[in-house]
Design an enzyme around this catalytic site. Structure first.
Site, PDB file in Angstrom:
ATOM      1  N   LYS A  78      66.967  -9.304 165.738  1.00 24.51           N
ATOM      2  CA  LYS A  78      66.394  -8.268 164.904  1.00 24.51           C
ATOM      3  C   LYS A  78      65.160  -8.755 164.601  1.00 24.51           C
ATOM      4  CE  LYS A  78      67.912  -5.475 160.808  1.00 24.51           C
ATOM      5  NZ  LYS A  78      68.839  -5.124 159.951  1.00 24.51           N
ATOM      6  N   SER A 153      70.504  -0.411 159.567  1.00 25.63           N
ATOM      7  CA  SER A 153      69.355  -0.432 160.115  1.00 25.63           C
ATOM      8  C   SER A 153      69.104  -1.439 161.236  1.00 25.63           C
ATOM      9  CB  SER A 153      68.447  -1.154 158.988  1.00 25.63           C
ATOM     10  OG  SER A 153      69.299  -2.848 158.848  1.00 25.63           O
ATOM     11  N   SER A 177      74.563  -2.717 157.877  1.00 24.33           N
ATOM     12  CA  SER A 177      73.564  -2.457 159.012  1.00 24.33           C
ATOM     13  C   SER A 177      73.916  -3.074 160.164  1.00 24.33           C
ATOM     14  CB  SER A 177      72.039  -3.066 158.494  1.00 24.33           C
ATOM     15  OG  SER A 177      71.513  -2.154 157.721  1.00 24.33           O
TER      16      SER A 177
HETATM   17  N1  GLN Z   1      72.074   1.442 155.106  1.00 25.57           N
HETATM   18  C1  GLN Z   1      72.073   0.561 153.900  1.00 25.57           C
HETATM   19  C2  GLN Z   1      70.851   0.833 153.496  1.00 25.57           C
HETATM   20  O1  GLN Z   1      69.840   1.427 153.545  1.00 25.57           O
HETATM   21  C3  GLN Z   1      72.264  -0.863 154.843  1.00 25.57           C
HETATM   22  C4  GLN Z   1      70.845  -1.842 155.027  1.00 25.57           C
HETATM   23  C5  GLN Z   1      71.289  -3.053 155.490  1.00 25.57           C
HETATM   24  O2  GLN Z   1      72.435  -3.433 155.623  1.00 25.57           O
HETATM   25  N2  GLN Z   1      70.060  -3.475 155.935  1.00 25.57           N
HETATM   26  O3  GLN Z   1      70.434   0.190 152.266  1.00 25.57           O
END
Ligand code: GLN
Length: 474
Positions: A78, A153, A177
Site C-alpha cells: 500500500k 481504504s 481498511s
Molecule cells: N473507513 C475508515 C475511515 O475512513 C477506515 C480508515 C482506515 O482503516 N485507514 O476512517
C-alpha cells in the site's frame, strides 16, 4: 502460478521447488497481470525491473538452498508504506513527488525473507475512506464487478490480490481498511493486534489505531506474511515485545470445544439479510463441528462509529499538520508570504475528505469543545475496550459481519460522508479496542458479490482467529 484466477503461494512454492517454474517467471506472470488489468487502477507504481532482478537473486538462493520463508511470494505494498528510494504518495497530491529515505520495517522484513516486492498500490487519500474513491490518482474498481467499489481504504492492495496481480499485499487498518475491502472482494484480510507489527515507515493517519496487516487468497498465506512482519521493533516503541508463535501451527485444526461469541448488538438495524444469513450459515457450520456458540453483549456498540470518528479525526488532524508546504511534499507556487504558503499549499494539496477530517479533528480538539468531544470519546473508548475484556472472559473469539452490506456502487456514497462512515460500523471496534480481527470470505449474494465474516480475538491471540478463519474458509 495462477489457479482459477486465484494466486495462492502454495501452488507457486511447489512449482518453484520442483523446477516447474521459477520465481522470475512467476513475477513476470504477475507483471503481465498488472498490465492486463490496468483499468482497475490498483497500482500507483510498478517495479518492473527491480522485481525481476530481485526474483533472479531469489531463484539463485533457492538453487543454493538458502532462501527465506517467503521465497517465491510476490507482494504488493500500500502506498502509505515507505520503500527506500521510491515515491510514497499516500494517494495524495500533497506527496506526489515525495521519495522515501528508508524502508518501513514490515517491508524490510518481507524483503529479508525473500518476498518479491512488485509495486505500490492505490488507496484513499491518506487512508481516509471506505471505497478507494478518494485517491488523487482516481478510483479503484472491484474486480468481481467493475460497477462496484472494492472497499477502502486499502482498495489497491486488496484488488492486487483478488485479481491475481500479486500473491499477497500489505494494507493498513485504522478503522477497517484491510477487512472491509477483503470482504467486498472475496479475499482474506487480517488486522493484527495493535502493537503486533511495527508501524515504523507507515505514514501516520491515527497513531493509536493504525496497524499494518496482510491481504491474501488463503488464511495460510495471511499467516505466513504475519509470521514475517510480526514482532518487536526498536524503531517503534508501541510495538510490543511478546513472543511471536508459529502461526501455521494453528491451521488445519478443528473447532471442537472452542467458545465463539455472537454479539447481539451486531445483528440489528442496517444489516442486510444476505450478510445475516451468511453469518447464520457460518454459525451452523461451527456448531455442527463442535464449537460452542455463546450469545454475548457488547453494550457500547452503538457508540463505536461516533467515538471512532471523533478520535481518528483528532489524531489525523494533528498528524497531518506536518504537511505545511515547508518541509514535505507539495508547495503552492508563487506565494507571497508564509501564511499564504500554508493556506495555499494545504488547500491545493489536500482533497475534500482529508480537509473535512482535518476540520472535524481540529474542532473536537479546540479549547471550547475538547471536554465535550475528545475527552468524552476517550472515556467511551475505554468502555468499549472493557466490553471486549468482559466478553473474552467467557469466549475464545467473537464472530460478526465484516460489513453490513456487500460492495456498493461506484459513486453511491461518494457525496454522503455519513453513509460512507456507517459502512465501518462492524470494523472500527477492533481498532478502538486494539484487538486482532480477520475477515474471511463466506459465500456471495445473489449477484455474486462476496460476503465476509469477521472474527475478533483477544489481544495478541491472532492464532485463534486464524484457526477459526482457516476452518471456515471454503
Ligand atoms: N473507513 C475508515 C475511515 O475512513 C477506515 C480508515 C482506515 O482503516 N485507514 O476512517
Amino acid at each position: 502460478m495462477i489457479v482459477n484466477g486465484k494466486s495462492t503461494f502454495d501452488a507457486t512454492r511447489k512449482a518453484v521447488e520442483t523446477g516447474a517454474s521459477t520465481v522470475e517467471r512467476v513475477t513476470g506472470e504477475f507483471l503481465e497481470g498488472i498490465e492486463k488489468r490496468k483499468r482497475l487502477n490498483a497500482f500507483l507504481s510498478v517495479f518492473h525491473e527491480k522485481a525481476l532482478a530481485q526474483a533472479r537473486v531469489i531463484d539463485k538462493k533457492i538453487a543454493e538452498g538458502r532462501a527465506g520463508m517467503l521465497a517465491g511470494m510476490v507482494v504488493a505494498i500500500k502506498d502509505n508504506l515507505c520503500i527506500k528510494d521510491e515515491v510514497v504518495t499516500c494517494g495524495s497530491k500533497m506527496l506526489q513527488n515525495f521519495v522515501s529515505l528508508y524502508d518501513a520495517t514490515a517491508v524490510r522484513r518481507l524483503r529479508d525473507d525473500d518476498a518479491v516486492i512488485i509495486g505500490k498500490t492505490n488507496l484513499d487519500e491518506f487512508a481516509m475512506g471506505s471505497s478507494t474513491e478518494n485517491s488523487a490518482y482516481g478510483p479503484v474498481l472491484n474486480p468481481v464487478n467493475e460497477t462496484k467499489v472494492p472497499g477502502g481504504s486499502s482498495g489497491g492492495s486488496c484488488v492486487a490480490v483478488a485479481a491475481a496481480m500479486s500473491h499477497t499485499a500489505l494494507g493498513t487498518d485504522t478503522g477497517g481498511s484491510i477487512r472491509q475491502p477483503a470482504s467486498f472482494c472475496g479475499i482474506v484480510g487480517l488486522k493484527p493486534t495493535y502493537g503486533r507489527v511495527s508501524r515504523y515507515g507507515l505514514v501516520a493517519l491515527a497513531s493509536s489505531f493504525d496497524q499494518i496487516g496482510p491481504f491474501a487468497n488463503s488464511v495460510a498465506d495471511a499467516a505466513r506474511v504475519l509470521q514475517v512482519i510480526a514482532g518487536h521493533d526498536e524503531m517503534d516503541s508501541t510495538s510490543v515485545d511478546v513472543p511471536v508463535p508459529d502461526y501455521l501451527s494453528f491451521l488445519n485444526k478443528d473447532v471442537k470445544g472452542l467458545k465463539i461469541g455472537l454479539p447481539r448488538e451486531a445483528f440489528g438495524e442496517g444489516l442486510h439479510d444476505v450478510v445475516r444469513s451468511a453469518i447464520e450459515k457460518a454459525v451452523d457450520k461451527l456448531r455442527e463441528c463442535g464449537a460452542e456458540i455463546v450469545e454475548i453483549g457488547l453494550p457500547h456498540s452503538e457508540y463505536t462509529i461516533s467515538t471512532y470518528y471523533i478520535l481518528m479525526t483528532a489524531e489525523a488532524s494533528s498528524n497531518l499538520a506536518r504537511y505545511d508546504g515547508a518541509r514535505y511534499g507539495y508547495r503552492s507556487p508563487g506565494v507571497k508570504d508564509l501564511t499564504e504558503m500554508y493556506v495555499k499549499s494545504r488547500s491545493e494539496g489536500f482533497g475534500e475528505e482529508v480537509k473535512r477530517r482535518i476540520m472535524l479533528g481540529t474542532y473536537v480538539l479546540s479549547a471550547g469543545y475538547y471536554d465535550a468531544y475528545y475527552r468524552k470519546a476517550q472515556r467511551v473508548r475505554r468502555l468499549i475496550q472493557n466490553d471486549f475484556l468482559n466478553a473474552f472472559k467467557t469466549v475464545d473469539c467473537i464472530l460478526m459481519p465484516t460489513a453490513p452490506t456487500t460492495a456498493f456502487n461506484v459513486g453511491e456514497k461518494a457525496n454522503d460522508p455519513l453513509a460512507m462512515y456507517l459502512s465501518d460500523v462492524y470494523t472500527v471496534s477492533a481498532n478502538l479496542a486494539g484487538i486482532p480481527a480477520i475477515s474471511v470470505p463466506f459465500g456471495t449474494d445473489n449477484k455474486g458479490l462476496p460476503i465476509g465474516v469477521q472474527l475478533l480475538g483477544k489481544q495478541f491471540d491472532e492464532g485463534t482467529i486464524l484457526r477459526v478463519g482457516d476452518f471456515l474458509e471454503e
